[in-house]
Every structure is written in structure tokens, then in C-alpha cells.
Design a protein around this motif. Structure first.
Motif, PDB file in Angstrom:
ATOM      1  N   PRO A  61      44.587  34.679  33.759  1.00 36.96           N
ATOM      2  CA  PRO A  61      45.381  35.902  33.585  1.00 36.96           C
ATOM      3  C   PRO A  61      45.249  36.461  32.179  1.00 36.96           C
ATOM      4  O   PRO A  61      44.994  35.729  31.218  1.00 36.96           O
ATOM      5  CB  PRO A  61      46.804  35.444  33.873  1.00 36.96           C
ATOM      6  CG  PRO A  61      46.799  33.986  33.558  1.00 36.96           C
ATOM      7  CD  PRO A  61      45.431  33.487  33.911  1.00 36.96           C
ATOM      8  N   ARG A  62      45.425  37.764  32.053  1.00 35.27           N
ATOM      9  CA  ARG A  62      45.357  38.407  30.734  1.00 35.27           C
ATOM     10  C   ARG A  62      46.483  37.931  29.828  1.00 35.27           C
ATOM     11  O   ARG A  62      46.294  37.727  28.632  1.00 35.27           O
ATOM     12  CB  ARG A  62      45.460  39.931  30.895  1.00 35.27           C
ATOM     13  CG  ARG A  62      44.303  40.578  31.591  1.00 35.27           C
ATOM     14  CD  ARG A  62      44.651  42.011  32.008  1.00 35.27           C
ATOM     15  NE  ARG A  62      44.785  42.924  30.890  1.00 35.27           N
ATOM     16  CZ  ARG A  62      45.172  44.191  31.007  1.00 35.27           C
ATOM     17  NH1 ARG A  62      45.490  44.664  32.202  1.00 35.27           N
ATOM     18  NH2 ARG A  62      45.264  44.966  29.950  1.00 35.27           N
ATOM     19  N   PHE A  63      47.667  37.776  30.388  1.00 36.45           N
ATOM     20  CA  PHE A  63      48.847  37.415  29.602  1.00 36.45           C
ATOM     21  C   PHE A  63      49.392  36.092  30.133  1.00 36.45           C
ATOM     22  O   PHE A  63      50.057  36.048  31.153  1.00 36.45           O
ATOM     23  CB  PHE A  63      49.904  38.514  29.693  1.00 36.45           C
ATOM     24  CG  PHE A  63      49.379  39.878  29.346  1.00 36.45           C
ATOM     25  CD1 PHE A  63      48.952  40.155  28.052  1.00 36.45           C
ATOM     26  CD2 PHE A  63      49.287  40.867  30.304  1.00 36.45           C
ATOM     27  CE1 PHE A  63      48.462  41.420  27.721  1.00 36.45           C
ATOM     28  CE2 PHE A  63      48.805  42.125  29.990  1.00 36.45           C
ATOM     29  CZ  PHE A  63      48.382  42.406  28.694  1.00 36.45           C
ATOM     30  N   GLU A  64      49.085  35.023  29.430  1.00 41.02           N
ATOM     31  CA  GLU A  64      49.434  33.687  29.912  1.00 41.02           C
ATOM     32  C   GLU A  64      50.867  33.305  29.555  1.00 41.02           C
ATOM     33  O   GLU A  64      51.412  33.737  28.534  1.00 41.02           O
ATOM     34  CB  GLU A  64      48.479  32.647  29.325  1.00 41.02           C
ATOM     35  CG  GLU A  64      47.047  32.801  29.760  1.00 41.02           C
ATOM     36  CD  GLU A  64      46.203  31.616  29.360  1.00 41.02           C
ATOM     37  OE1 GLU A  64      46.455  30.507  29.887  1.00 41.02           O
ATOM     38  OE2 GLU A  64      45.309  31.778  28.517  1.00 41.02           O
ATOM     39  N   LEU A  65      51.442  32.475  30.389  1.00 39.80           N
ATOM     40  CA  LEU A  65      52.747  31.890  30.101  1.00 39.80           C
ATOM     41  C   LEU A  65      52.585  30.852  29.004  1.00 39.80           C
ATOM     42  O   LEU A  65      51.723  29.966  29.096  1.00 39.80           O
ATOM     43  CB  LEU A  65      53.318  31.240  31.363  1.00 39.80           C
ATOM     44  CG  LEU A  65      54.710  30.610  31.236  1.00 39.80           C
ATOM     45  CD1 LEU A  65      55.769  31.692  31.091  1.00 39.80           C
ATOM     46  CD2 LEU A  65      55.014  29.750  32.454  1.00 39.80           C
ATOM     47  N   TRP A  66      53.408  30.956  27.969  1.00 34.05           N
ATOM     48  CA  TRP A  66      53.333  30.013  26.842  1.00 34.05           C
ATOM     49  C   TRP A  66      53.818  28.640  27.279  1.00 34.05           C
ATOM     50  O   TRP A  66      54.905  28.496  27.839  1.00 34.05           O
ATOM     51  CB  TRP A  66      54.170  30.533  25.685  1.00 34.05           C
ATOM     52  CG  TRP A  66      54.383  29.556  24.562  1.00 34.05           C
ATOM     53  CD1 TRP A  66      55.549  28.930  24.230  1.00 34.05           C
ATOM     54  CD2 TRP A  66      53.406  29.106  23.606  1.00 34.05           C
ATOM     55  NE1 TRP A  66      55.373  28.122  23.128  1.00 34.05           N
ATOM     56  CE2 TRP A  66      54.064  28.207  22.729  1.00 34.05           C
ATOM     57  CE3 TRP A  66      52.051  29.361  23.423  1.00 34.05           C
ATOM     58  CZ2 TRP A  66      53.402  27.573  21.685  1.00 34.05           C
ATOM     59  CZ3 TRP A  66      51.393  28.732  22.367  1.00 34.05           C
ATOM     60  CH2 TRP A  66      52.069  27.854  21.515  1.00 34.05           C
ATOM     61  N   SER A  67      53.021  27.621  27.024  1.00 33.62           N
ATOM     62  CA  SER A  67      53.371  26.243  27.401  1.00 33.62           C
ATOM     63  C   SER A  67      53.106  25.303  26.239  1.00 33.62           C
ATOM     64  O   SER A  67      52.407  24.290  26.376  1.00 33.62           O
ATOM     65  CB  SER A  67      52.583  25.800  28.635  1.00 33.62           C
ATOM     66  OG  SER A  67      52.828  26.639  29.731  1.00 33.62           O
ATOM     67  N   ASP A  68      53.625  25.668  25.063  1.00 37.96           N
ATOM     68  CA  ASP A  68      53.511  24.836  23.860  1.00 37.96           C
ATOM     69  C   ASP A  68      52.063  24.537  23.480  1.00 37.96           C
ATOM     70  O   ASP A  68      51.744  23.452  22.981  1.00 37.96           O
ATOM     71  CB  ASP A  68      54.292  23.526  24.035  1.00 37.96           C
ATOM     72  CG  ASP A  68      55.790  23.754  24.069  1.00 37.96           C
ATOM     73  OD1 ASP A  68      56.222  24.876  23.753  1.00 37.96           O
ATOM     74  OD2 ASP A  68      56.535  22.819  24.411  1.00 37.96           O
ATOM     75  N   GLY A  69      51.189  25.506  23.729  1.00 36.61           N
ATOM     76  CA  GLY A  69      49.798  25.358  23.323  1.00 36.61           C
ATOM     77  C   GLY A  69      48.955  24.502  24.244  1.00 36.61           C
ATOM     78  O   GLY A  69      47.796  24.205  23.912  1.00 36.61           O
ATOM     79  N   ALA A  70      49.471  24.094  25.393  1.00 35.01           N
ATOM     80  CA  ALA A  70      48.692  23.297  26.330  1.00 35.01           C
ATOM     81  C   ALA A  70      47.494  24.094  26.827  1.00 35.01           C
ATOM     82  O   ALA A  70      47.569  25.310  27.023  1.00 35.01           O
ATOM     83  CB  ALA A  70      49.555  22.862  27.511  1.00 35.01           C
ATOM     84  N   GLN A  71      46.375  23.410  27.031  1.00 32.43           N
ATOM     85  CA  GLN A  71      45.204  24.049  27.629  1.00 32.43           C
ATOM     86  C   GLN A  71      45.397  24.076  29.143  1.00 32.43           C
ATOM     87  O   GLN A  71      45.719  23.047  29.754  1.00 32.43           O
ATOM     88  CB  GLN A  71      43.942  23.277  27.267  1.00 32.43           C
ATOM     89  CG  GLN A  71      43.632  23.287  25.774  1.00 32.43           C
ATOM     90  CD  GLN A  71      42.388  22.477  25.451  1.00 32.43           C
ATOM     91  OE1 GLN A  71      42.052  21.522  26.136  1.00 32.43           O
ATOM     92  NE2 GLN A  71      41.701  22.860  24.385  1.00 32.43           N
ATOM     93  N   LYS A  72      45.187  25.256  29.733  1.00 32.76           N
ATOM     94  CA  LYS A  72      45.450  25.394  31.161  1.00 32.76           C
ATOM     95  C   LYS A  72      44.244  26.028  31.872  1.00 32.76           C
ATOM     96  O   LYS A  72      43.594  26.915  31.328  1.00 32.76           O
ATOM     97  CB  LYS A  72      46.703  26.237  31.400  1.00 32.76           C
ATOM     98  CG  LYS A  72      47.992  25.569  30.945  1.00 32.76           C
ATOM     99  CD  LYS A  72      49.201  26.446  31.201  1.00 32.76           C
ATOM    100  CE  LYS A  72      49.283  27.576  30.202  1.00 32.76           C
ATOM    101  NZ  LYS A  72      50.565  28.322  30.317  1.00 32.76           N
ATOM    102  N   ARG A  73      44.015  25.557  33.088  1.00 31.96           N
ATOM    103  CA  ARG A  73      43.017  26.164  33.968  1.00 31.96           C
ATOM    104  C   ARG A  73      43.689  26.439  35.311  1.00 31.96           C
ATOM    105  O   ARG A  73      44.607  25.712  35.716  1.00 31.96           O
ATOM    106  CB  ARG A  73      41.811  25.251  34.156  1.00 31.96           C
ATOM    107  CG  ARG A  73      41.044  24.995  32.864  1.00 31.96           C
ATOM    108  CD  ARG A  73      39.868  24.060  33.114  1.00 31.96           C
ATOM    109  NE  ARG A  73      38.850  24.684  33.961  1.00 31.96           N
ATOM    110  CZ  ARG A  73      37.772  24.040  34.416  1.00 31.96           C
ATOM    111  NH1 ARG A  73      37.583  22.748  34.116  1.00 31.96           N
ATOM    112  NH2 ARG A  73      36.890  24.660  35.185  1.00 31.96           N
TER     113      ARG A  73
END
Length: 470
Positions: free
Chosen positions: A206-218
Motif C-alpha cells: 500500500p502507498r500509506f502503510e500502517l505504522w507498526s514500530d518500524g517492523a518490516q512487513k510484506r
């Protein structure tokens, strides 16, 4: 419209002041009553009856002064106003807490004082200290008056705590109910059984990601073969039954969890959600419906299945990061974007025009952050729920970006609802929005879920956008 916003802001500030006054007042009264329970009455009980009666009579006269009565009665007046307002808007967490605090103070403190303590004070005032009658009454007075004082002191303390909680901005209000077993039954116990990692699962970002304390997400999505997304409403897609989405979290190099969303029926709430925690050897991940704190030795908390509804239940589509706005624009090689979905005819209707967020780069970053991190709770088009839903604020804030409102910054729901309420243009330091984004702690942070660290980049973008507004 600006006049309406100013009026709303003024009213909001008045009630915030009443909340604070009620919290401080009930706290002061609780302290007074605690002092009597803990050492004043025990000390008087150790005196000869005549001296104890005389001292207490003097206290009962002296307490009828402007300072004590001002706090005692003034707090009660605040409670009455807050209770009336809470009854008028009972769906907000702040209102429910304020109503509970008001009732504790009015019933447990004011009413108990009137019905329990004052009659004993009146009876004591009619006695002469140096009489046998006064000595006999004094022993009963100390025991029963003290009992009622314990009750009203505890009530005032509880009221103070509830008022403090009601002051929280984006607080952890509500408890997310555990899903029925039937909601989780469609999901397998192991991640490898969900279709994760297969060719049908296609990656997107997504263009605007949900902040998750800097976790790398796929993230990946798998649509049923031949099925199409109903995109009639460009802002709220409807996904076919059998749609599956995965989101994977890697924290400090450790693959911690992969979450699954799956549409299991035709109803708007026929979605199942589950988090799978990875085994130490990385061979598979297992369903963890109860969640896990500091999973796999990291600081990352895996949510319970019920908490998935806190965010996803706030949007009609249930899916948050896979939408026309979020997929607009170029994508890295191998990732799905809006153009790919249109070309593959996976949508029933293509958007009529590009979905461009208005404003300069700072405004776009700020509006995008608020859309991706706050709009699932703060929006005025939340779907009706079959049951009570946690994290469901009832207020006028709306941070959703909608296709028909992207011509100008001023035309967005964020600008219309938040200017003059959540922040003042040009004054980021006086912004409640920035304050909550910059804070972490019980009852004082935004977003309220899934984060223990401040997103410094987002705070900078929002501060810069507010500072540039006039």
C-alpha cells in the motif's frame, strides 16, 4: 463552517475543563476523606470522650467553609453536567467513563454524606461534651461515621480514576470480545494450510502503510479463480467469498508472525481473522487466537483474534491496505498495483480518473498517514455492526481520503473535520493531534493499538503540514 468549528471547539474545551475539574475535585475530596479514615478519626478515638466530642464538633463547624464546600459542591455540579451530556451521547468511551465517574461521586460520595455522615454530625452537635450521654454516643459515632467515611472516600477515589481515564484522547477504550468459535473454525491451525507461499498469493504494497514500530512487513492477496472484486464503490471494494490476505511481520530480523484475513461468507461481517506465530525453526507458523506479548523474544505483540476487528471492523470492505487509493501508482517488479488489476479485469469497474492525494509532498504524507493509520476508527461512514465493536469512537473526526474529495486539501474530510477541533492551522505545538501522535502510554497515544514507539517521520509530516496551513 469556520464559525461552527469554533463553536464546536469552544464547547469541546468547556467539557474538557469540566472533566479536569471533576477529576481534580473528586481527587481532593478523596484525599480529605482518606485523611479522616487513616489518622484523624483514629486519633480522636484515642482521646477521652469529652475531648473527642468537643474536637469533632469543632471540626464539623470549621468544615463548612467556602474552600471545602466550593470543591465538594462544585465537583457535584460538574458531575451533574457531565452525566447529562453522557446520557445524550452514551456511545463514546469518554462519555461512559464520565457517566460512571459522575455516578460514583454523586451516589457514593454526596448521597452517602447526606444520608450517612450528616445525620450523625447533627446528632453530635446537639450533645454537651461533658455528659454521660455524649460519652455513650461517641463510641457509636466513631465506628459508624468512620464506616460511611470509608465508603465515600473510596467512591471519590474511584470517581477520580474514572475521570482521569475519560480525559484520554485516543484511548484504549472498549474490550475486544473473543470471536465465536464458529468464526475461527474456517481457518486452519497451521499457516502452511492457508495457501501462504503458493503461486496464487500475489504480493502488494500500500502507498500509506500502517505504522507498526518500524517492523518490516510484506503482504499478499489471493482471489478465487475467475472471481472479480466489486469496485462499484471506488472507496469501499467488496471482495468475493474465498478472498485471502496475508501480512507478515519481521522484527529485528526475526520473522515473528503472519496474519490472515479470509472472507468466509457473503455477509458484510463474514470475515475470519487469525494470527500465526512462526516456530523457532521457521518450518511453519501456528494459529495463536489468544495473541502473544513480546513474541519470539522481540518487543512485538501479536494481537488476539478479537483485536483484528478493532481496526478492520471500521471499514465496510473490512480490508484496509488493498484499495484503489492504496494501490494507485507504480509498483515494484512482481507486485500488484491498480493498473495490473484493471489490465487483468479483476475489477468490475475501473476508476474513472487517477486518485491523486492533494497538496504538496508534506500535505500528501500527512493526509496519507492519517488515512492509513486513523481512518479505520475515525470516519463517519463506519458500517453498522451486529454486535458491540471495540475501538469505535463516536466523534466528528474523519480522516478517510475519498475519491470524490481529492481536488483540494480543504475538500478532504480530514481538513473539514479536524481543523479547529484536533488542531489549529499554523500552530502545531498547540495541536492535540500532534500531542497524541507524539506520546505513548496508557490512555494517551494515537494510534491506540499495535504500537509502542512514536513514528517520528509521520509526526514531522503532520507538524509541517499544520504549520503551513493558514
Amino acid at each position: 463552517m469556520r464559525a461552527r468549528r469554533k463553536l464546536h471547539l469552544m464547547i469541546s474545551r468547556i467539557f474538557s475543563a469540566l472533566h479536569l475539574s471533576a477529576a481534580l475535585g473528586s481527587g481532593l475530596i478523596a484525599g480529605v476523606f482518606f485523611a479522616f479514615s487513616s489518622f484523624v478519626m483514629p486519633a480522636l478515638a484515642r482521646l477521652p470522650p469529652a475531648q473527642g466530642v468537643s474536637a469533632m464538633q469543632s471540626i464539623n463547624v470549621a468544615v463548612l467553609n467556602r474552600s471545602f464546600l466550593g470543591v465538594f459542591v462544585g465537583t457535584a455540579a460538574c458531575c451533574v453536567v457531565l452525566a447529562v451530556r453522557a446520557v445524550a451521547s452514551p456511545s463514546t468511551a469518554s462519555a461512559r467513563l464520565a457517566l460512571a465517574g459522575s455516578l460514583f461521586y454523586l451516589l457514593g460520595c454526596v448521597l452517602v454524606t447526606r444520608a450517612g455522615n450528616i445525620p450523625y454530625n447533627d446528632a453530635l452537635a446537639r450533645l454537651l461534651p461533658n455528659t454521660e450521654q455524649a460519652a455513650d454516643f461517641w463510641e457509636r459515632y466513631v465506628a459508624r461515621w468512620s464506616l460511611w467515611n470509608h465508603v465515600r472516600g473510596l467512591a471519590a477515589f474511584v470517581a477520580c480514576a474514572l475521570f482521569i481515564l475519560s480525559l484520554g484522547g485516543c484511548s484504549r477504550f472498549g474490550v475486544c470480545a473473543t470471536p465465536e468459535r464458529s468464526q475461527l473454525d474456517p481457518l486452519p491451525s497451521k499457516l502452511s494450510q492457508t495457501g501462504y507461499g503458493t503461486a496464487e498469493a500475489r504480493e502488494f504494497k500500500p502507498r500509506f502503510e500502517l505504522w507498526s514500530d518500524g517492523a518490516q512487513k510484506r503482504r499478499w492477496i489471493a482471489l478465487p479463480e475467475g472471481a472479480r472484486i466489486d469496485s462499484t464503490d471506488v472507496d469501499e471494494w467488496s471482495f468475493p467469498v474465498g478472498t485471502r490476505l496475508w501480512k507478515e511481520f519481521v522484527v529485528d530480523g526475526v520473522r515473528v508472525e503472519t496474519r490472515l484475513l479470509q472472507r468466509v461468507g457473503p455477509g458484510s461481517e463474514d470475515w475470519a481473522a487469525q494470527a500465526y506465530v512462526w516456530l523457532p525453526d521457521g518450518s511453519d507458523a501456528v494459529a495463536t487466537p489468544g495473541g502473544a506479548n513480546d513474541a519470539r523474544g522481540t518487543s512485538h505483540d501479536v494481537p488476539a483474534a478479537g483485536q483484528c476487528w478493532a481496526c478492520h471492523g471500521g471499514r465496510k470492505s473490512f480490508v484496509l491496505g488493498f484499495s484503489a487509493l492504496q494501490l494507485e501508482g507504480p509498483a515494484a517488479p512482481g507486485l500488484v498495483n491498480l493498473d495490473a488489476l484493471v489490465a487483468e479485469q479483476r475489477l468490475t469497474r475501473a476508476p474513472s480518473s487517477p486518485l491523486q492525494v492533494p497538496g504538496d509532498a508534506t500535505a500528501q504524507a500527512a493526509l496519507g498517514y492519517l488515512h492509513g493509520n486513523c481512518a479505520h476508527c475515525h470516519n463517519q461512514r463506519r458500517p453498522a455492526a451486529a454486535a458491540n465493536r471495540c475501538f469505535d469512537p463516536r466523534n466528528e473526526l474523519d480522516f478517510a481520503l475519498r475519491s470524490a474529495e481529492l481536488a483540494t486539501v480543504e475538500g478532504t474530510a480530514t481538513y473539514r473535520s479536524a481543523v479547529g477541533t484536533a488542531f489549529e492551522p499554523g500552530v502545531p505545538d498547540a495541536s492535540r493531534l500532534v500531542e497524541l501522535m507524539s506520546s505513548r502510554g496508557f490512555s494517551q497515544q494515537m494510534p491506540p493499538l499495535g504500537t509502542e514507539q512514536v513514528d517520528a517521520a509521520a509526526v514531522g509530516a503532520v507538524r509541517g503540514w499544520i504549520a503551513a496551513l493558514h
